[in-house]
Design an enzyme around this catalytic site. Structure first.
Site, PDB file in Angstrom:
ATOM      1  N   SER A   1      -2.154  -0.298   6.307  1.00  0.00           N
ATOM      2  CA  SER A   1      -3.488  -0.360   6.910  1.00  0.00           C
ATOM      3  C   SER A   1      -3.511   0.368   8.245  1.00  0.00           C
ATOM      4  CB  SER A   1      -3.918  -1.815   7.107  1.00  0.00           C
ATOM      5  OG  SER A   1      -4.043  -2.483   5.869  1.00  0.00           O
TER       6      SER A   1
ATOM      7  N   LYS B   1       0.808  -1.222   0.000  1.00  0.00           N
ATOM      8  CA  LYS B   1       0.000   0.000   0.000  1.00  0.00           C
ATOM      9  C   LYS B   1       0.845   1.278   0.000  1.00  0.00           C
ATOM     10  CE  LYS B   1      -3.871  -2.350   2.186  1.00  0.00           C
ATOM     11  NZ  LYS B   1      -4.823  -2.401   3.316  1.00  0.00           N
TER      12      LYS B   1
END
Length: 262
Positions: free
Chosen positions: A123, A63
């Site tokens: 996250s 990410k």
């Protein structure tokens, strides 16, 4: 037909293809969605273009790489520094983060004033920023101090296990680490976790599809618990709206995905 996928490592467990393909079929959107096991983060954007994708989701551990490799980043993802959704616009990769809102939708009904996040990946960034944005005191605990430096620079209180005082009380403890995904490990030593959880009210694990040791321990200690299944659905519905440039509404996508009962 438009093509989409989710990038990650590991990725075989991902339910994202099920969610998106069911939604595309039900709502008459001509597209298909698959999985891609990515070995190297440096190959993310190149692979996206090579597969001729119109959009993608990005999961652990890519990410932050997705943020760096986006042509443009929009919304809360700019603050977070992590991207989980890519959309192709005029041959340019546009990055978004739907994890943050997807998570908060799961816990907003709970009475939470303070939170402890276990882990320091992409996250964890999304969750930390959305909690703080909503007035919730948020601390982080991670095995490595290096991964916490970005959080410290952004004003978060951070700990490594050797510097953590377990007497601090939190309403919710959130596991964002992969501990328990492919084994029976815990994100921290069991004695430390027991001390932390014994004074908490809620336990949340981003892992879905199994009862992780972390959630089992939280439940055994009397906490209200949740896995990451609804967060997955929420963020996927938000992503579907982005993929389709609004042709699929969030509400309709959410209805389709919730009907699958993961």
């Amino acid at each position: 037909m438009q093509q989409f996928c989710v990038f990650g490592n590991p990725i075989a467990h991902s339910k994202s293809p099920l969610l998106h393909n069911a939604t595309f079929i039900t709502l008459g959107f001509r597209a298909s969605y698959g999985r891609y096991l990515l070995r190297e983060s440096s190959a993310l954007a190149h692979t996206f273009y090579a597969l001729k994708l119109q959009g993608a989701n990005i999961t652990v551990p890519f990410k932050e790489a997705a943020f760096e490799q986006s042509y443009e980043v929009r919304g809360i993802a700019k603050e977070i520094g992590a991207v989980n959704t890519w959309v192709l616009e005029q041959d340019k990769i546009i990055g978004y983060n739907t994890d943050a809102q997807g998570f908060f939708m799961c816990v907003q009904r709970w009475n939470i004033q303070s939170a402890l996040i276990l882990g320091a990946g992409g996250s964890a960034k999304a969750i930390a920023f959305i909690l703080r944005q909503n007035g919730i005191t948020t601390h982080l605990l991670n095995r490595s101090s290096e991964r916490l430096q970005n959080f410290v620079r952004n004003g978060f209180v951070c700990f490594t296990p050797e510097r953590f005082c377990a007497t601090q009380m939190y309403d919710i403890v959130i596991n964002t680490t992969p501990a328990g995904l492919n084994d029976n490990s815990l994100p921290l030593e069991i004695e430390t976790l027991q001390e932390i959880l014994s004074s908490a009210h809620y336990g949340f694990d981003l892992i879905y599809g199994k009862r992780t040791p972390f959630l089992q321990l939280a439940q055994d200690l009397g906490l209200q618990t949740s896995d990451g299944a609804q967060m997955l659905i929420n963020q996927a519905a938000l992503s579907s709206e982005l993929f389709s440039f609004g042709a699929i509404s969030f509400e309709n996508a959410l209805k389709c995905m919730n009907a699958l009962a993961l």
